[in-house]
Design a protein around this motif. Sequence first.
Motif, PDB file in Angstrom:
ATOM      1  N   GLY A  42      12.837 -20.470  -8.370  1.00 58.37           N
ATOM      2  CA  GLY A  42      11.541 -20.098  -8.944  1.00 58.37           C
ATOM      3  C   GLY A  42      10.567 -19.616  -7.898  1.00 58.37           C
ATOM      4  N   PHE A  43      10.545 -20.263  -6.742  1.00 60.59           N
ATOM      5  CA  PHE A  43       9.635 -19.836  -5.680  1.00 60.59           C
ATOM      6  C   PHE A  43      10.033 -18.471  -5.126  1.00 60.59           C
ATOM      7  N   VAL A  44      11.334 -18.272  -4.958  1.00 60.11           N
ATOM      8  CA  VAL A  44      11.825 -16.995  -4.433  1.00 60.11           C
ATOM      9  C   VAL A  44      11.471 -15.860  -5.376  1.00 60.11           C
ATOM     10  N   VAL A  45      11.725 -16.058  -6.647  1.00 62.34           N
ATOM     11  CA  VAL A  45      11.429 -15.025  -7.629  1.00 62.34           C
ATOM     12  C   VAL A  45       9.930 -14.778  -7.713  1.00 62.34           C
ATOM     13  N   ASP A  46       9.129 -15.831  -7.623  1.00 59.58           N
ATOM     14  CA  ASP A  46       7.683 -15.688  -7.705  1.00 59.58           C
ATOM     15  C   ASP A  46       7.143 -14.828  -6.575  1.00 59.58           C
ATOM     16  N   ASP A  47       7.562 -15.097  -5.353  1.00 63.97           N
ATOM     17  CA  ASP A  47       7.095 -14.300  -4.216  1.00 63.97           C
ATOM     18  C   ASP A  47       7.470 -12.831  -4.375  1.00 63.97           C
ATOM     19  N   ALA A  48       8.701 -12.589  -4.772  1.00 59.09           N
ATOM     20  CA  ALA A  48       9.144 -11.201  -4.930  1.00 59.09           C
ATOM     21  C   ALA A  48       8.391 -10.501  -6.050  1.00 59.09           C
ATOM     22  N   ILE A  49       8.147 -11.187  -7.154  1.00 54.12           N
ATOM     23  CA  ILE A  49       7.436 -10.565  -8.273  1.00 54.12           C
ATOM     24  C   ILE A  49       6.009 -10.214  -7.887  1.00 54.12           C
ATOM     25  N   VAL A  50       5.347 -11.089  -7.169  1.00 53.59           N
ATOM     26  CA  VAL A  50       3.973 -10.812  -6.740  1.00 53.59           C
ATOM     27  C   VAL A  50       3.942  -9.548  -5.882  1.00 53.59           C
ATOM     28  N   MET A  51       4.882  -9.438  -4.959  1.00 52.74           N
ATOM     29  CA  MET A  51       4.926  -8.257  -4.079  1.00 52.74           C
ATOM     30  C   MET A  51       5.265  -6.998  -4.882  1.00 52.74           C
ATOM     31  N   ILE A  52       6.257  -7.072  -5.743  1.00 54.70           N
ATOM     32  CA  ILE A  52       6.683  -5.900  -6.512  1.00 54.70           C
ATOM     33  C   ILE A  52       5.567  -5.422  -7.431  1.00 54.70           C
ATOM     34  N   GLU A  53       4.891  -6.353  -8.112  1.00 57.42           N
ATOM     35  CA  GLU A  53       3.819  -5.949  -9.018  1.00 57.42           C
ATOM     36  C   GLU A  53       2.703  -5.226  -8.275  1.00 57.42           C
ATOM     37  N   ASN A  54       2.370  -5.689  -7.099  1.00 57.70           N
ATOM     38  CA  ASN A  54       1.290  -5.053  -6.355  1.00 57.70           C
ATOM     39  C   ASN A  54       1.690  -3.663  -5.877  1.00 57.70           C
ATOM     40  N   ILE A  55       2.915  -3.504  -5.430  1.00 54.96           N
ATOM     41  CA  ILE A  55       3.364  -2.189  -4.969  1.00 54.96           C
ATOM     42  C   ILE A  55       3.488  -1.228  -6.146  1.00 54.96           C
ATOM     43  N   VAL A  56       4.014  -1.708  -7.263  1.00 56.36           N
ATOM     44  CA  VAL A  56       4.161  -0.843  -8.442  1.00 56.36           C
ATOM     45  C   VAL A  56       2.795  -0.401  -8.956  1.00 56.36           C
ATOM     46  N   ARG A  57       1.799  -1.256  -8.813  1.00 63.29           N
ATOM     47  CA  ARG A  57       0.440  -0.866  -9.221  1.00 63.29           C
ATOM     48  C   ARG A  57      -0.021   0.363  -8.445  1.00 63.29           C
ATOM     49  N   TYR A  58       0.234   0.389  -7.152  1.00 68.09           N
ATOM     50  CA  TYR A  58      -0.144   1.554  -6.353  1.00 68.09           C
ATOM     51  C   TYR A  58       0.712   2.771  -6.697  1.00 68.09           C
ATOM     52  N   LEU A  59       1.988   2.528  -7.015  1.00 67.39           N
ATOM     53  CA  LEU A  59       2.829   3.655  -7.427  1.00 67.39           C
ATOM     54  C   LEU A  59       2.314   4.267  -8.726  1.00 67.39           C
ATOM     55  N   GLU A  60       1.886   3.424  -9.654  1.00 70.65           N
ATOM     56  CA  GLU A  60       1.369   3.931 -10.921  1.00 70.65           C
ATOM     57  C   GLU A  60       0.034   4.644 -10.757  1.00 70.65           C
ATOM     58  N   GLN A  61      -0.698   4.322  -9.703  1.00 71.35           N
ATOM     59  CA  GLN A  61      -1.963   5.010  -9.435  1.00 71.35           C
ATOM     60  C   GLN A  61      -1.737   6.367  -8.769  1.00 71.35           C
ATOM     61  N   GLY A  62      -0.483   6.666  -8.438  1.00 71.27           N
ATOM     62  CA  GLY A  62      -0.157   7.976  -7.904  1.00 71.27           C
ATOM     63  C   GLY A  62       0.112   8.026  -6.410  1.00 71.27           C
ATOM     64  N   ASP A  63       0.105   6.882  -5.732  1.00 71.74           N
ATOM     65  CA  ASP A  63       0.411   6.888  -4.303  1.00 71.74           C
ATOM     66  C   ASP A  63       1.887   7.179  -4.087  1.00 71.74           C
ATOM     67  N   ARG A  64       2.180   7.755  -2.933  1.00 69.70           N
ATOM     68  CA  ARG A  64       3.571   7.985  -2.577  1.00 69.70           C
ATOM     69  C   ARG A  64       4.214   6.640  -2.267  1.00 69.70           C
ATOM     70  N   PRO A  65       5.546   6.533  -2.428  1.00 69.43           N
ATOM     71  CA  PRO A  65       6.203   5.227  -2.289  1.00 69.43           C
ATOM     72  C   PRO A  65       5.936   4.529  -0.948  1.00 69.43           C
ATOM     73  N   PHE A  66       5.977   5.268   0.155  1.00 72.61           N
ATOM     74  CA  PHE A  66       5.755   4.634   1.456  1.00 72.61           C
ATOM     75  C   PHE A  66       4.330   4.108   1.572  1.00 72.61           C
ATOM     76  N   GLU A  67       3.361   4.902   1.122  1.00 73.92           N
ATOM     77  CA  GLU A  67       1.963   4.466   1.174  1.00 73.92           C
ATOM     78  C   GLU A  67       1.736   3.269   0.250  1.00 73.92           C
ATOM     79  N   ALA A  68       2.357   3.316  -0.932  1.00 76.61           N
ATOM     80  CA  ALA A  68       2.207   2.213  -1.871  1.00 76.61           C
ATOM     81  C   ALA A  68       2.791   0.924  -1.294  1.00 76.61           C
ATOM     82  N   ALA A  69       3.944   1.038  -0.624  1.00 76.29           N
ATOM     83  CA  ALA A  69       4.554  -0.152  -0.026  1.00 76.29           C
ATOM     84  C   ALA A  69       3.684  -0.712   1.087  1.00 76.29           C
ATOM     85  N   LEU A  70       3.117   0.148   1.909  1.00 76.26           N
ATOM     86  CA  LEU A  70       2.237  -0.335   2.979  1.00 76.26           C
ATOM     87  C   LEU A  70       0.980  -0.989   2.433  1.00 76.26           C
TER      88      LEU A  70
END
Length: 169
Positions: free
Chosen positions: A21-49
């Motif tokens: 549960g802890f492992v999945v939680d950490d990964a989900i928090v990170m993925i959701e934040n990066i995907v938010r930037y991807l949906e706003q139109g940032d390029r993948p590398f910029e969104a990941a940073l």
Amino acid sequence: MYVVGYSLDNISLMALTISVGFVVDDAIVMIENIVRYLEQGDRPFEAALKGAGQIGFTIISITFSLIAVFIPLLFMGGIIGRLFREFAVVVSVAVVVSAFISLTLTPVLLLSVPERPRRATAGRLNRFFERGFDAVSALPMTGGSGLWFRHQFSALVALWADVATGTCT
């Protein structure tokens, strides 16, 4: 677990189960934040940073707080302390590994995910249900939910009766 000499018993399996549960939680928090930037139109590398930079401190603080929770188990005395020491070590190591993976590997893996093609417009069934959901959420609290709020004691008695008779399963 092998490095510190622990076997795969019920205590370590319980620790690994909780750690998932802890492992999945950490990964989900990170993925959701990066995907938010991807949906706003940032390029993948910029969104990941941006995403990793913005949420990195949160993951580190979650990791330290989880380790702090398990420190008392690590230093318990007696037979129970010896049993739970294995549990505390396994969970703490899993949480640290989870934080490391979430901060390093997860953003890099999101870079390799190809962009999804834009979906076509929603179908008739989807539009029908969406209109229904929008209509229900736009209703004032006069109907079902409002009834419960106006008659709280009666609702509580009805709930107790429901639980007491066993019909609420």
